[in-house]
Design a protein around this motif. Sequence first.
Motif, PDB file in Angstrom:
ATOM      1  N   THR A 108      15.075  51.851 -16.313  1.00  0.00           N
ATOM      2  CA  THR A 108      15.730  52.188 -16.985  1.00  0.00           C
ATOM      3  C   THR A 108      17.100  52.499 -17.354  1.00  0.00           C
ATOM      4  OG1 THR A 108      13.203  52.659 -17.952  1.00  0.00           O
ATOM      5  CG2 THR A 108      15.451  53.667 -19.334  1.00  0.00           C
ATOM      6  N   GLU A 109      17.165  53.219 -16.165  1.00  0.00           N
ATOM      7  CA  GLU A 109      18.841  54.184 -15.822  1.00  0.00           C
ATOM      8  C   GLU A 109      19.315  53.656 -15.501  1.00  0.00           C
ATOM      9  OE1 GLU A 109      15.990  55.262 -13.212  1.00  0.00           O
ATOM     10  OE2 GLU A 109      15.118  55.957 -15.289  1.00  0.00           O
ATOM     11  N   GLU A 110      19.076  52.311 -14.455  1.00  0.00           N
ATOM     12  CA  GLU A 110      19.869  51.422 -14.282  1.00  0.00           C
ATOM     13  C   GLU A 110      20.623  50.880 -15.544  1.00  0.00           C
ATOM     14  OE1 GLU A 110      19.177  49.271 -10.582  1.00  0.00           O
ATOM     15  OE2 GLU A 110      20.870  47.462 -10.803  1.00  0.00           O
ATOM     16  N   LEU A 111      19.703  50.114 -16.204  1.00  0.00           N
ATOM     17  CA  LEU A 111      19.815  49.337 -17.421  1.00  0.00           C
ATOM     18  C   LEU A 111      20.868  49.685 -17.878  1.00  0.00           C
ATOM     19  CD1 LEU A 111      16.614  47.229 -18.374  1.00  0.00           C
ATOM     20  CD2 LEU A 111      18.084  46.504 -17.702  1.00  0.00           C
ATOM     21  N   GLN A 112      20.640  51.263 -18.909  1.00  0.00           N
ATOM     22  CA  GLN A 112      20.965  51.978 -19.426  1.00  0.00           C
ATOM     23  C   GLN A 112      23.096  52.153 -19.102  1.00  0.00           C
ATOM     24  OE1 GLN A 112      19.274  55.478 -20.540  1.00  0.00           O
ATOM     25  NE2 GLN A 112      18.990  54.987 -22.193  1.00  0.00           N
ATOM     26  N   ALA A 113      22.840  52.343 -17.760  1.00  0.00           N
ATOM     27  CA  ALA A 113      24.268  52.870 -17.211  1.00  0.00           C
ATOM     28  C   ALA A 113      24.532  51.419 -17.231  1.00  0.00           C
ATOM     29  CB  ALA A 113      24.296  52.963 -15.106  1.00  0.00           C
ATOM     30  N   LYS A 114      24.618  49.998 -16.563  1.00  0.00           N
ATOM     31  CA  LYS A 114      24.522  48.352 -16.934  1.00  0.00           C
ATOM     32  C   LYS A 114      25.212  48.654 -17.726  1.00  0.00           C
ATOM     33  CE  LYS A 114      24.582  47.592 -11.942  1.00  0.00           C
ATOM     34  NZ  LYS A 114      24.029  47.122 -11.087  1.00  0.00           N
ATOM     35  N   ILE A 115      24.306  48.321 -19.364  1.00  0.00           N
ATOM     36  CA  ILE A 115      24.587  47.947 -20.546  1.00  0.00           C
ATOM     37  C   ILE A 115      25.469  48.838 -21.135  1.00  0.00           C
ATOM     38  CG2 ILE A 115      23.387  48.455 -22.772  1.00  0.00           C
ATOM     39  CD1 ILE A 115      20.868  47.254 -20.955  1.00  0.00           C
ATOM     40  N   SER A 116      25.593  49.847 -21.259  1.00  0.00           N
ATOM     41  CA  SER A 116      26.660  50.761 -21.737  1.00  0.00           C
ATOM     42  C   SER A 116      27.722  50.250 -21.248  1.00  0.00           C
ATOM     43  CB  SER A 116      27.005  52.253 -20.770  1.00  0.00           C
ATOM     44  OG  SER A 116      25.495  53.248 -21.050  1.00  0.00           O
ATOM     45  N   GLU A 117      28.080  50.113 -19.464  1.00  0.00           N
ATOM     46  CA  GLU A 117      29.175  49.239 -19.501  1.00  0.00           C
ATOM     47  C   GLU A 117      30.243  47.817 -20.138  1.00  0.00           C
ATOM     48  OE1 GLU A 117      31.215  50.634 -16.836  1.00  0.00           O
ATOM     49  OE2 GLU A 117      32.991  49.152 -16.834  1.00  0.00           O
ATOM     50  N   GLY A 118      28.892  47.058 -20.459  1.00  0.00           N
ATOM     51  CA  GLY A 118      28.873  45.668 -21.178  1.00  0.00           C
ATOM     52  C   GLY A 118      29.249  46.499 -22.718  1.00  0.00           C
ATOM     53  N   LEU A 119      28.754  47.625 -22.643  1.00  0.00           N
ATOM     54  CA  LEU A 119      29.248  47.979 -24.557  1.00  0.00           C
ATOM     55  C   LEU A 119      30.696  47.666 -25.178  1.00  0.00           C
ATOM     56  CD1 LEU A 119      26.092  49.618 -25.107  1.00  0.00           C
ATOM     57  CD2 LEU A 119      26.508  47.222 -25.974  1.00  0.00           C
ATOM     58  N   LYS A 120      31.283  48.102 -23.556  1.00  0.00           N
ATOM     59  CA  LYS A 120      33.190  48.594 -23.941  1.00  0.00           C
ATOM     60  C   LYS A 120      33.397  46.623 -23.738  1.00  0.00           C
ATOM     61  CE  LYS A 120      33.546  51.657 -20.346  1.00  0.00           C
ATOM     62  NZ  LYS A 120      33.389  51.764 -18.666  1.00  0.00           N
ATOM     63  N   ALA A 121      33.130  45.781 -23.532  1.00  0.00           N
ATOM     64  CA  ALA A 121      33.255  44.365 -23.975  1.00  0.00           C
ATOM     65  C   ALA A 121      33.443  43.368 -25.356  1.00  0.00           C
ATOM     66  CB  ALA A 121      32.848  44.037 -23.218  1.00  0.00           C
ATOM     67  N   ASP A 122      33.062  42.793 -26.445  1.00  0.00           N
ATOM     68  CA  ASP A 122      33.395  41.986 -27.972  1.00  0.00           C
ATOM     69  C   ASP A 122      31.892  41.522 -27.686  1.00  0.00           C
ATOM     70  OD1 ASP A 122      36.104  42.825 -28.964  1.00  0.00           O
ATOM     71  OD2 ASP A 122      36.583  40.879 -26.888  1.00  0.00           O
ATOM     72  N   VAL A 123      31.400  41.141 -26.757  1.00  0.00           N
ATOM     73  CA  VAL A 123      30.188  40.764 -27.248  1.00  0.00           C
ATOM     74  C   VAL A 123      29.266  41.033 -25.238  1.00  0.00           C
ATOM     75  CG1 VAL A 123      28.628  39.016 -27.092  1.00  0.00           C
ATOM     76  CG2 VAL A 123      30.859  38.529 -27.810  1.00  0.00           C
ATOM     77  N   LEU A 124      27.992  41.958 -25.856  1.00  0.00           N
ATOM     78  CA  LEU A 124      27.189  41.270 -24.300  1.00  0.00           C
ATOM     79  C   LEU A 124      26.823  40.588 -24.262  1.00  0.00           C
ATOM     80  CD1 LEU A 124      25.911  43.236 -22.015  1.00  0.00           C
ATOM     81  CD2 LEU A 124      25.060  44.769 -23.005  1.00  0.00           C
ATOM     82  N   VAL A 125      26.062  39.938 -23.288  1.00  0.00           N
ATOM     83  CA  VAL A 125      25.111  38.957 -22.876  1.00  0.00           C
ATOM     84  C   VAL A 125      24.401  39.723 -22.012  1.00  0.00           C
ATOM     85  CG1 VAL A 125      24.703  36.402 -22.681  1.00  0.00           C
ATOM     86  CG2 VAL A 125      26.363  36.755 -24.053  1.00  0.00           C
ATOM     87  N   LEU A 126      23.429  39.660 -21.887  1.00  0.00           N
ATOM     88  CA  LEU A 126      22.304  39.440 -21.228  1.00  0.00           C
ATOM     89  C   LEU A 126      20.993  38.537 -20.882  1.00  0.00           C
ATOM     90  CD1 LEU A 126      21.451  43.504 -23.001  1.00  0.00           C
ATOM     91  CD2 LEU A 126      21.479  43.294 -20.535  1.00  0.00           C
ATOM     92  N   SER A 127      20.726  38.381 -19.365  1.00  0.00           N
ATOM     93  CA  SER A 127      19.682  37.743 -19.577  1.00  0.00           C
ATOM     94  C   SER A 127      18.608  38.053 -18.399  1.00  0.00           C
ATOM     95  CB  SER A 127      20.342  35.898 -18.856  1.00  0.00           C
ATOM     96  OG  SER A 127      19.718  36.743 -17.093  1.00  0.00           O
ATOM     97  N   GLY A 128      17.616  38.480 -18.987  1.00  0.00           N
ATOM     98  CA  GLY A 128      15.794  38.279 -18.321  1.00  0.00           C
ATOM     99  C   GLY A 128      16.027  39.683 -19.378  1.00  0.00           C
ATOM    100  N   GLY A 129      14.497  39.689 -18.908  1.00  0.00           N
ATOM    101  CA  GLY A 129      14.294  41.344 -19.484  1.00  0.00           C
ATOM    102  C   GLY A 129      13.609  41.344 -21.192  1.00  0.00           C
ATOM    103  N   VAL A 130      14.032  40.379 -21.951  1.00  0.00           N
ATOM    104  CA  VAL A 130      13.291  40.647 -23.223  1.00  0.00           C
ATOM    105  C   VAL A 130      12.874  40.077 -23.830  1.00  0.00           C
ATOM    106  CG1 VAL A 130      15.533  40.511 -23.592  1.00  0.00           C
ATOM    107  CG2 VAL A 130      14.842  38.471 -23.456  1.00  0.00           C
ATOM    108  N   SER A 131      10.952  39.423 -22.719  1.00  0.00           N
ATOM    109  CA  SER A 131       9.709  39.485 -22.984  1.00  0.00           C
ATOM    110  C   SER A 131       9.057  40.136 -23.197  1.00  0.00           C
ATOM    111  CB  SER A 131       9.942  37.838 -21.748  1.00  0.00           C
ATOM    112  OG  SER A 131      10.678  37.114 -21.443  1.00  0.00           O
ATOM    113  N   MET A 132       7.333  39.785 -23.159  1.00  0.00           N
ATOM    114  CA  MET A 132       6.831  40.820 -22.824  1.00  0.00           C
ATOM    115  C   MET A 132       6.072  41.501 -21.918  1.00  0.00           C
ATOM    116  SD  MET A 132       5.940  41.303 -27.199  1.00  0.00           S
ATOM    117  CE  MET A 132       4.599  41.590 -26.896  1.00  0.00           C
ATOM    118  N   GLY A 133       5.981  41.503 -21.166  1.00  0.00           N
ATOM    119  CA  GLY A 133       5.898  42.345 -19.564  1.00  0.00           C
ATOM    120  C   GLY A 133       5.929  43.679 -19.646  1.00  0.00           C
ATOM    121  N   LYS A 134       5.707  44.172 -18.821  1.00  0.00           N
ATOM    122  CA  LYS A 134       5.825  45.612 -18.645  1.00  0.00           C
ATOM    123  C   LYS A 134       7.091  45.884 -18.251  1.00  0.00           C
ATOM    124  CE  LYS A 134       3.767  48.842 -15.630  1.00  0.00           C
ATOM    125  NZ  LYS A 134       2.421  49.213 -14.404  1.00  0.00           N
TER     126      LYS A 134
END
Length: 403
Positions: free
Chosen positions: A227-253
């Motif tokens: 969570t913490e690492e994702l939060q930090a890097k996603i926050s960085e990505g939110l400075k752009a016009d678009v953020l594209v993430l790959s992985g981590g959107v399925s139903m896994g734990k």
Amino acid sequence: MLTYEEARRRVIEQVEKGAGAPRVERVRILHALGRVLAQQVKADRAYPPFDRSTRDGYAVRAEEAGPGATLRCVGEIKAGDAVRSVLAPGTCVQIMTGAAVPCGGDAVVMIEFTKREGDAVRFERPARAGQNIVPRGSEGAAGQTVLNPGMRMGYAEMALAAQVGAADLQCFAKPRVAILSTGDEVVDIGETPGEFQIRNSNSVSLAAQARLAGAEPVLLGNAADRTEELQAKISEGLKADVLVLSGGVSMGKYDLVEAVLKALGAEFYFDAVAMRPGKPAVFGRCGETFVFGLPGNPVSTIVTFELFATAAIDLLSGTSARPLPLVRARLSQTLDEKPGLAHFLPARIEGRGAEMRAAPLKWQSSGDLGALAWANGFIVVPPEKHRIEAGADVEVLLRRDLL
Ligand code: AMP
Ligand code: MG
């Protein structure tokens, strides 16, 4: 669940509604390929600027140059020559393609339809007034708008801008697309993966796709499934016009992307699409940034980017969303897929027009980049039509990078 068409429409709706006007910047014409114009471009003078001959031959008065007529040749005009004198009755002048037709002349007779002996030129066919001449101003008047804001600069538009002297162009800034892959198993492409690790190929395909779509990719590397690492890097990505993430959107734990985005205040416009590969794709907005969470399987990532993110990039570039490159082709072998989802099957497309054929390629599901490298398109199996017989007409999504 939304169909992929509905999901794409939703992307277009939301980006049209929510995007601000893009910044404008000056671009040198030779660097304008693929850029979207933010200004009008006007003709600096009439086009053509003079009555232009489109053939090598003789400038004549048409009524004097009928079959069997002979005229005295009094000189020659090559492209670029200044032409001030009037064509005297009973004479003709030799003229080259691209040269100005002298005043008094109203037709150019191709050299192939004449015979010359000394100064005498004999004509073999009837001449029609206006033939082989493009009149001054007939392509456009001085001051006329030739290119409009929102147009994408391709080679023809670039040449037209060059023709009218627009060496610098006001273009919309390219949208910045931040690319973040996720997964504990993912290592940078420069590293040697451990036995149970994989290289970050998604960031490479996504960067290429973003660039091809007209965006400026910003590579943020990979975030571990924490969570913490994702939060930090996603926050960085939110400075752009678009953020594209790959992985981590399925139903896994350990698929935490949606939860982290939600905690950062994201609003979601869809969080699943009735398609395979690509079903877990999510799209939303967090602050000013549009966010695509694409499933991590390499083929899923590629297909969902093509279907959804490209439309957002077009709109954020200051132009309308280009249609998907869909064509029809004849299926080479019978398909039987699970109903209820649209399937995108890597395929080899051969032939053209009514003869276009699509052959599905053998693949080991959505991780199989090897199969994709042989494919120049995807057969689209609609959700309601899981069985399609060989020889039937199918829709095919072409790979834009190979067009
Ligand atoms: P996920 O969507 O996170 O469940 O990942 C699905 C599959 O895609 C897994 O087999 C991952 O190892 C693979 N994958 C995830 N991220 C990447 C990446 N950046 N590059 C290549 N494969 C990936
Ligand atoms: Mg993962």
